[in-house]
Scaffold this motif. Sequence first.
Motif, PDB file in Angstrom:
ATOM      1  N   GLY A  38      12.693  -4.520  11.922  1.00  0.00           N
ATOM      2  CA  GLY A  38      12.117  -3.207  12.004  1.00  0.00           C
ATOM      3  C   GLY A  38      11.025  -3.162  11.247  1.00  0.00           C
ATOM      4  N   TYR A  39      10.371  -2.124  10.957  1.00  0.00           N
ATOM      5  CA  TYR A  39       8.736  -1.690  10.916  1.00  0.00           C
ATOM      6  C   TYR A  39       9.114  -2.286   9.557  1.00  0.00           C
ATOM      7  CZ  TYR A  39       8.460   0.141  15.532  1.00  0.00           C
ATOM      8  OH  TYR A  39       8.009  -0.659  16.937  1.00  0.00           O
ATOM      9  N   TYR A  40       7.955  -2.365   8.656  1.00  0.00           N
ATOM     10  CA  TYR A  40       7.530  -1.894   7.526  1.00  0.00           C
ATOM     11  C   TYR A  40       5.776  -1.741   7.227  1.00  0.00           C
ATOM     12  CZ  TYR A  40      11.611  -4.699   6.589  1.00  0.00           C
ATOM     13  OH  TYR A  40      12.804  -5.628   6.654  1.00  0.00           O
ATOM     14  N   TYR A  41       5.701  -0.866   5.977  1.00  0.00           N
ATOM     15  CA  TYR A  41       5.258  -0.246   6.038  1.00  0.00           C
ATOM     16  C   TYR A  41       4.200  -1.016   4.711  1.00  0.00           C
ATOM     17  CZ  TYR A  41       1.525   3.285   5.180  1.00  0.00           C
ATOM     18  OH  TYR A  41       0.303   4.154   4.246  1.00  0.00           O
ATOM     19  N   VAL A  42       2.921  -1.422   5.118  1.00  0.00           N
ATOM     20  CA  VAL A  42       2.140  -2.423   4.132  1.00  0.00           C
ATOM     21  C   VAL A  42       0.971  -1.669   3.840  1.00  0.00           C
ATOM     22  CG1 VAL A  42       1.131  -4.750   3.433  1.00  0.00           C
ATOM     23  CG2 VAL A  42       3.322  -4.572   5.158  1.00  0.00           C
ATOM     24  N   ARG A  43       1.304  -1.580   2.703  1.00  0.00           N
ATOM     25  CA  ARG A  43      -0.183  -1.190   2.022  1.00  0.00           C
ATOM     26  C   ARG A  43      -1.050  -1.612   1.091  1.00  0.00           C
ATOM     27  NH1 ARG A  43       3.826   1.438   0.025  1.00  0.00           N
ATOM     28  NH2 ARG A  43       3.299   0.741  -2.262  1.00  0.00           N
ATOM     29  N   PHE A  44      -2.954  -1.999   1.351  1.00  0.00           N
ATOM     30  CA  PHE A  44      -3.775  -2.485   0.715  1.00  0.00           C
ATOM     31  C   PHE A  44      -4.154  -2.184   0.324  1.00  0.00           C
ATOM     32  CE2 PHE A  44      -2.175  -4.215   4.990  1.00  0.00           C
ATOM     33  CZ  PHE A  44      -2.003  -5.375   4.285  1.00  0.00           C
ATOM     34  N   TYR A  45      -5.068  -2.502  -1.391  1.00  0.00           N
ATOM     35  CA  TYR A  45      -5.217  -1.719  -2.291  1.00  0.00           C
ATOM     36  C   TYR A  45      -7.010  -3.417  -2.702  1.00  0.00           C
ATOM     37  CZ  TYR A  45      -0.996   1.336  -3.385  1.00  0.00           C
ATOM     38  OH  TYR A  45      -0.650   1.790  -2.513  1.00  0.00           O
ATOM     39  N   ASP A  46      -7.754  -2.361  -3.086  1.00  0.00           N
ATOM     40  CA  ASP A  46      -8.996  -3.008  -3.753  1.00  0.00           C
ATOM     41  C   ASP A  46      -8.502  -3.568  -5.661  1.00  0.00           C
ATOM     42  OD1 ASP A  46      -9.359  -0.581  -5.448  1.00  0.00           O
ATOM     43  OD2 ASP A  46     -11.324  -0.405  -3.899  1.00  0.00           O
ATOM     44  N   GLN A  57       2.029   1.651 -12.567  1.00  0.00           N
ATOM     45  CA  GLN A  57       4.183   0.690 -12.619  1.00  0.00           C
ATOM     46  C   GLN A  57       4.324   0.593 -13.933  1.00  0.00           C
ATOM     47  OE1 GLN A  57       3.298  -3.245 -11.321  1.00  0.00           O
ATOM     48  NE2 GLN A  57       5.673  -3.151 -10.033  1.00  0.00           N
ATOM     49  N   THR A  58       3.788   0.499 -14.825  1.00  0.00           N
ATOM     50  CA  THR A  58       3.601   0.975 -16.447  1.00  0.00           C
ATOM     51  C   THR A  58       3.806   1.551 -17.220  1.00  0.00           C
ATOM     52  OG1 THR A  58       1.669   1.256 -17.043  1.00  0.00           O
ATOM     53  CG2 THR A  58       2.503  -1.104 -17.097  1.00  0.00           C
ATOM     54  N   GLN A  59       3.728   3.064 -15.915  1.00  0.00           N
ATOM     55  CA  GLN A  59       3.863   4.361 -16.417  1.00  0.00           C
ATOM     56  C   GLN A  59       5.088   5.531 -15.594  1.00  0.00           C
ATOM     57  OE1 GLN A  59       0.745   7.105 -15.817  1.00  0.00           O
ATOM     58  NE2 GLN A  59      -0.428   5.721 -17.653  1.00  0.00           N
ATOM     59  N   GLY A  60       6.359   4.312 -15.193  1.00  0.00           N
ATOM     60  CA  GLY A  60       7.074   4.625 -14.332  1.00  0.00           C
ATOM     61  C   GLY A  60       6.894   5.775 -12.931  1.00  0.00           C
ATOM     62  N   GLN A  61       5.392   4.850 -12.344  1.00  0.00           N
ATOM     63  CA  GLN A  61       5.302   6.729 -11.520  1.00  0.00           C
ATOM     64  C   GLN A  61       6.099   5.481 -10.192  1.00  0.00           C
ATOM     65  OE1 GLN A  61       1.198   7.336 -12.397  1.00  0.00           O
ATOM     66  NE2 GLN A  61       2.237   9.308 -13.845  1.00  0.00           N
ATOM     67  N   PRO A  62       5.932   6.627  -8.477  1.00  0.00           N
ATOM     68  CA  PRO A  62       6.265   4.961  -7.447  1.00  0.00           C
ATOM     69  C   PRO A  62       4.985   4.835  -6.973  1.00  0.00           C
ATOM     70  CG  PRO A  62       6.189   7.723  -7.577  1.00  0.00           C
ATOM     71  CD  PRO A  62       6.167   7.366  -8.953  1.00  0.00           C
ATOM     72  N   LEU A  63       4.945   3.714  -6.609  1.00  0.00           N
ATOM     73  CA  LEU A  63       3.810   2.970  -6.116  1.00  0.00           C
ATOM     74  C   LEU A  63       2.825   4.158  -4.974  1.00  0.00           C
ATOM     75  CD1 LEU A  63       4.822  -1.005  -6.360  1.00  0.00           C
ATOM     76  CD2 LEU A  63       3.324   0.667  -8.003  1.00  0.00           C
ATOM     77  N   ASP A  64       3.731   4.727  -4.513  1.00  0.00           N
ATOM     78  CA  ASP A  64       3.305   5.486  -3.018  1.00  0.00           C
ATOM     79  C   ASP A  64       2.686   6.276  -3.628  1.00  0.00           C
ATOM     80  OD1 ASP A  64       4.732   4.110  -1.514  1.00  0.00           O
ATOM     81  OD2 ASP A  64       6.454   5.874  -1.728  1.00  0.00           O
ATOM     82  N   SER A  65       2.138   6.806  -4.371  1.00  0.00           N
ATOM     83  CA  SER A  65       1.333   7.658  -5.906  1.00  0.00           C
ATOM     84  C   SER A  65       0.029   7.333  -5.608  1.00  0.00           C
ATOM     85  CB  SER A  65       1.933   7.968  -7.157  1.00  0.00           C
ATOM     86  OG  SER A  65       1.952   7.436  -8.029  1.00  0.00           O
TER      87      SER A  65
END
Length: 105
Positions: A38-46, A57-65
């Motif tokens: 299927g399709y996978y959505y990949v996000r890139f960060y600097d 991640q350490t605060q338990g928030q979603p990475l999508d934020s």
Amino acid sequence: MNELYAVLGDKIVPVSRNLETDEFQVSFSNDHKKFAKGYYYVRFYDDVGYLSLLKAQTQGQPLDSVKPVFSGIWLSPIIQSETVALLAATLIGFGAVITKNKFFK
């Protein structure tokens, strides 16, 4: 841009860069059943985005934020390359046996 990081689901991995061609490559590995077709959505960060990801991640928030630098969609192959290679070898072998039997009768 110093470093790039990619996120697929909840996995954060560094992106490799070929200095000669200035091309980027990212690889993910997981249990085969978890990577269904299927399709996978990949996000890139600097670098800054990566630090924001770690904080989220350490605060338990979603990475999508965390807003990515850019993103892309990857489509997993419908037929695995191993299957294609096996079918090709089988057809070549079958063709060789049939050809051999026709010539020696």
